[in-house]
Write an enzyme that holds these catalytic residues in place. Structure first.
Site, PDB file in Angstrom:
ATOM      1  N   ASP A 124      25.926  47.857  46.764  1.00  0.00           N
ATOM      2  CA  ASP A 124      27.070  47.410  45.960  1.00  0.00           C
ATOM      3  C   ASP A 124      26.547  47.205  44.537  1.00  0.00           C
ATOM      4  O   ASP A 124      25.596  46.453  44.326  1.00  0.00           O
ATOM      5  CB  ASP A 124      27.576  46.084  46.533  1.00  0.00           C
ATOM      6  CG  ASP A 124      29.056  45.885  46.333  1.00  0.00           C
ATOM      7  OD1 ASP A 124      29.525  46.148  45.210  1.00  0.00           O
ATOM      8  OD2 ASP A 124      29.737  45.474  47.283  1.00  0.00           O
ATOM      9  N   ASP A 183      31.508  48.048  41.875  1.00  0.00           N
ATOM     10  CA  ASP A 183      32.444  46.929  41.790  1.00  0.00           C
ATOM     11  C   ASP A 183      33.290  46.983  40.510  1.00  0.00           C
ATOM     12  O   ASP A 183      32.750  47.221  39.416  1.00  0.00           O
ATOM     13  CB  ASP A 183      31.599  45.642  41.792  1.00  0.00           C
ATOM     14  CG  ASP A 183      32.408  44.383  41.988  1.00  0.00           C
ATOM     15  OD1 ASP A 183      33.015  44.245  43.048  1.00  0.00           O
ATOM     16  OD2 ASP A 183      32.417  43.536  41.068  1.00  0.00           O
ATOM     17  N   GLU A 234      35.360  50.901  42.984  1.00  0.00           N
ATOM     18  CA  GLU A 234      36.464  49.980  43.241  1.00  0.00           C
ATOM     19  C   GLU A 234      37.261  49.935  41.948  1.00  0.00           C
ATOM     20  O   GLU A 234      36.768  49.483  40.923  1.00  0.00           O
ATOM     21  CB  GLU A 234      35.951  48.588  43.597  1.00  0.00           C
ATOM     22  CG  GLU A 234      37.094  47.699  44.050  1.00  0.00           C
ATOM     23  CD  GLU A 234      36.874  46.218  43.785  1.00  0.00           C
ATOM     24  OE1 GLU A 234      37.498  45.412  44.471  1.00  0.00           O
ATOM     25  OE2 GLU A 234      36.104  45.865  42.867  1.00  0.00           O
ATOM     26  N   HIS A 247      36.025  42.955  52.388  1.00  0.00           N
ATOM     27  CA  HIS A 247      35.717  41.529  52.306  1.00  0.00           C
ATOM     28  C   HIS A 247      36.663  40.767  51.376  1.00  0.00           C
ATOM     29  O   HIS A 247      36.514  39.558  51.230  1.00  0.00           O
ATOM     30  CB  HIS A 247      34.275  41.372  51.812  1.00  0.00           C
ATOM     31  CG  HIS A 247      34.106  41.928  50.435  1.00  0.00           C
ATOM     32  ND1 HIS A 247      34.190  43.276  50.162  1.00  0.00           N
ATOM     33  CD2 HIS A 247      33.916  41.313  49.241  1.00  0.00           C
ATOM     34  CE1 HIS A 247      34.053  43.457  48.863  1.00  0.00           C
ATOM     35  NE2 HIS A 247      33.882  42.287  48.276  1.00  0.00           N
ATOM     36  N   ASP A 248      37.581  41.462  50.722  1.00  0.00           N
ATOM     37  CA  ASP A 248      38.521  40.794  49.803  1.00  0.00           C
ATOM     38  C   ASP A 248      39.935  40.700  50.380  1.00  0.00           C
ATOM     39  O   ASP A 248      40.817  40.123  49.757  1.00  0.00           O
ATOM     40  CB  ASP A 248      38.652  41.582  48.486  1.00  0.00           C
ATOM     41  CG  ASP A 248      37.406  41.509  47.628  1.00  0.00           C
ATOM     42  OD1 ASP A 248      36.639  40.546  47.760  1.00  0.00           O
ATOM     43  OD2 ASP A 248      37.204  42.442  46.818  1.00  0.00           O
TER      44      ASP A 248
HETATM   45  O1  ISL Z   1      41.318  41.461  45.695  1.00  0.00           O
HETATM   46  C1  ISL Z   1      41.811  42.200  44.837  1.00  0.00           C
HETATM   47  C2  ISL Z   1      42.965  43.090  45.068  1.00  0.00           C
HETATM   48  O2  ISL Z   1      43.602  42.874  46.256  1.00  0.00           O
HETATM   49  C3  ISL Z   1      41.324  42.214  43.474  1.00  0.00           C
HETATM   50  O3  ISL Z   1      41.473  40.949  43.032  1.00  0.00           O
HETATM   51  C4  ISL Z   1      39.934  42.797  43.350  1.00  0.00           C
HETATM   52  O4  ISL Z   1      39.617  43.540  44.456  1.00  0.00           O
HETATM   53  C5  ISL Z   1      38.838  41.833  43.202  1.00  0.00           C
HETATM   54  O5  ISL Z   1      39.035  40.696  42.545  1.00  0.00           O
HETATM   55  C6  ISL Z   1      37.643  42.559  42.614  1.00  0.00           C
HETATM   56  O6  ISL Z   1      36.738  42.527  43.616  1.00  0.00           O
HETATM   57  C7  ISL Z   1      35.390  42.736  43.450  1.00  0.00           C
HETATM   58  O7  ISL Z   1      34.830  42.065  42.338  1.00  0.00           O
HETATM   59  C8  ISL Z   1      34.815  40.647  42.384  1.00  0.00           C
HETATM   60  C9  ISL Z   1      34.313  40.097  43.723  1.00  0.00           C
HETATM   61  O8  ISL Z   1      34.631  38.745  43.805  1.00  0.00           O
HETATM   62  C10 ISL Z   1      34.917  40.833  44.894  1.00  0.00           C
HETATM   63  O9  ISL Z   1      34.403  40.345  46.100  1.00  0.00           O
HETATM   64  C11 ISL Z   1      34.658  42.288  44.693  1.00  0.00           C
HETATM   65  O10 ISL Z   1      35.047  43.080  45.766  1.00  0.00           O
HETATM   66  C12 ISL Z   1      33.944  40.183  41.250  1.00  0.00           C
HETATM   67  O11 ISL Z   1      32.702  40.801  41.301  1.00  0.00           O
END
Ligand code: ISL
Length: 542
Positions: free
Chosen positions: A98, A200, A253, A322-323
């Site tokens: 990542d 990311d 992403e 994971h989000d």
């Molecule tokens: O969750 C989201 C959309 O449904 C968005 O808010 C987005 O995916 C997220 O905030 C961005 O995610 C990535 O970067 C973040 C981290 O907290 C997440 O875990 C990661 O996947 C900051 O690095």
């Protein structure tokens, strides 16, 4: 990454802190992943994407990196990492890292040196004078906090930008030295044998200007940084200098991405990303922002999937990470059909066009965490959103239900290996509460069942990997109804049709779908002239 490599890949995402704890500190670790490599290989996947394992103060569970070239001590050592790469390779599995390069941790040496007054490192970050005693602009922040925090002594009137938490200062991508540092980081890991990167929030890294943005319900200012030319340029440079020479690949992403922007980012001829994670299909149950959810409307989901399947030549396909709250919890509220719903998602994920991403626990039908109150939730985003909701005057019960449904922790609960103590995840108190349903939903239980959820996922992955139509075929939507979805994949004259019922009530099969053909696989036994709850069928046409 050559085209066939894309088509042959099935990825398994691991959230390391929640996978398996072997040293009894309540956090998963690299040794845990190594010890489960045979299990992972048995799923049929050939790439593991690891959520961040770098040194980090863990304000955002590792997405705040304080040293890009060392391993978070609680996850293990660099030797463990090398073992993971080589043991995975023996099983035909590549490791994908990542890559978090929009921001670092405020505990990264660069930021510390910036704070100590070193001009060189000040230029690594976005530091601005306030305007008329206020913050520099009207931008929003992903974690519902102010995106500007005083830089050093408040009296200086300077602020640093952070689109995420205040412990995640954004990097200044206008500075060519930042690019050189990041190239060095990529090469470091590529030389250790990783096969690629999940990048990311990659489409927000380059800010064109810090001018005020057009007012919006969330993320005011986004027009100044979403998919800018500067970002495209950086991606091309990273491909040319790092990915290409190592034959590595990258998935981006890409937040708030529309079809055109996604195309621009992953069109093969442009040499940027190999594929993106888009979000529109994950937003079918959201009202304006993701923290306000309604019941997922299957028809909206079908339309969105078909739209993206048709518009892009190739991309990723995913329903969990994971989000995101667990996918089956979003549209199957009855416990009775958990297994059928999970199998249907396997059918859907592995028969759409694109590289499939499976998230840990999805293969056994894990559901949302069963948190009882905010104290049980760890995620920084959830806590911030709760505070914001409180400041908006939303009632307490409503606020909690909102977090319960949308918290990212829903998908971060420890992996459920057994029905026993701590679900076989750890010998001590885990960092996040284990779901009480582990007594029923767990890997051991699944491994004892021939027709279980896990067995179905395994069969779908192997079908997908062996079948040219599923790997390479075109996509045509055939039917998008209230709950019935059907589409065709076609390759060199061979046709496969996926047909499914996305709800807990039986549904009539529309006459236009009486296509005959041979049933290849279904998640139900026996014949039926209706589609049973969450039934999935894959049919080969003559
Ligand atoms: O969750 C989201 C959309 O449904 C968005 O808010 C987005 O995916 C997220 O905030 C961005 O995610 C990535 O970067 C973040 C981290 O907290 C997440 O875990 C990661 O996947 C900051 O690095």
């Amino acid at each position: 990454m050559g085209k066939n490599y894309k088509n042959d890949t099935v990825v398994y995402q691991i959230y390391p802190r929640s996978y398996l704890d072997t040293d009894g500190d309540g956090y998963g670790d690299l040794k845990g992943i190594i010890s489960k490599l045979d299990y992972i290989a048995s799923l049929g996947v050939n790439v593991i994407w690891l959520s961040p394992i770098y040194k980090s103060p863990d304000d955002d569970n590792g997405y705040d990196i304080s040293d890009y070239k060392s391993i978070q001590p609680r996850f293990g050592t660099m030797d463990d990492f090398d073992t993971l790469v080589s043991e995975a390779k023996k099983r035909g599995i590549g490791i994908m890292m990542d890559l978090v390069i929009n921001h670092t941790s405020d505990e990264h040496e660069w930021f510390r040196r910036a704070l100590a007054g070193e001009e060189k490192y000040r230029n690594y970050y976005i530091i601005e004078k306030g305007k008329n005693g206020k913050i520099p602009n009207n931008w929003g922040n992903f974690f519902a906090e102010c995106p500007w925090t005083p830089f050093g002594d408040e009296k200086n009137g300077e602020y640093y930008l952070h689109l995420f938490s205040k412990k995640q200062p954004d990097l200044n991508w206008h500075n060519p030295e930042v690019l050189e540092e990041v190239k060095d980081i990529l090469n470091f890991w590529l030389e250790r044998g990783v096969c690629g990167f999940r990048c990311d929030v990659i489409n927000v890294i380059y800010k064109n200007t810090l001018a005020d943005g057009k007012r919006r319900p969330i993320l005011t200012g986004q027009e100044h940084y979403l998919s800018t030319e500067g970002c495209h340029d950086i991606l091309r440079k990273l491909r040319e200098s790092c990915l290409e020479p190592h034959g590595a690949w990258a998935v981006g992403e890409t937040v708030f991405v529309d079809v055109q922007r996604a195309k621009d980012l992953c069109d093969e001829s442009r040499g940027e990303l190999d594929m993106v994670f888009s979000f529109e299909h994950m937003e079918c149950d959201q009202i304006i922002v993701k923290w306000f959810k309604t019941k997922l409307r299957p028809k909206k989901l079908m339309r969105t999937l078909s739209k993206w399947q048709t518009a892009l030549d190739w991309s990723s396909v995913y329903f969990e990470n994971h989000d995101q709250p667990r996918f089956i919890s979003r549209f199957c509220d009855s416990k009775e059909y958990r297994a059928e719903a999970s199998k249907m998602v396997a059918g859907l994920l592995l028969t759409l066009r694109g590289t499939p991403f499976i998230y840990e626990g999805q293969e056994i039908g894990m559901t949302n965490g069963d948190f009882k109150n905010l104290f049980e939730v760890e995620d920084i985003e959830s806590h911030n959103v709760y505070k914001m909701a409180k400041s908006l005057g939303l009632p307490k019960g409503y606020r909690w239900r909102m977090i319960q449904r949308t918290s990212r922790d829903n998908a971060r609960t420890p992996m459920q290996w057994t029905a026993g103590e701590k679900a076989g995840f750890s010998s001590s108190e885990p960092w996040l509460k284990i779901n009480a349903n582990h007594t029923e939903v767990n890997v051991e239980n699944e491994q004892n069942q021939q027709n279980g959820v896990l067995a179905f996922w395994q069969t779908m992955v192997s079908l997908r990997k062996e079948n040219e139509v599923l790997k390479n075929g075109s996509f045509t939507s055939l039917y998008e109804g209230k709950s019935v979805y059907a589409y065709q994949r076609e390759y060199e004259g061979k046709r496969l049709v996926s047909i499914m019922n996305m709800c807990s009530k039986a549904a009539k099969i529309p006459s236009s779908l009486a296509l005959g053909g041979k049933l290849i696989i279904s998640n139900y036994d026996g014949e039926s002239d209706k589609l049973r709850p969450f039934e999935f069928r894959l049919i080969e046409l003559d």
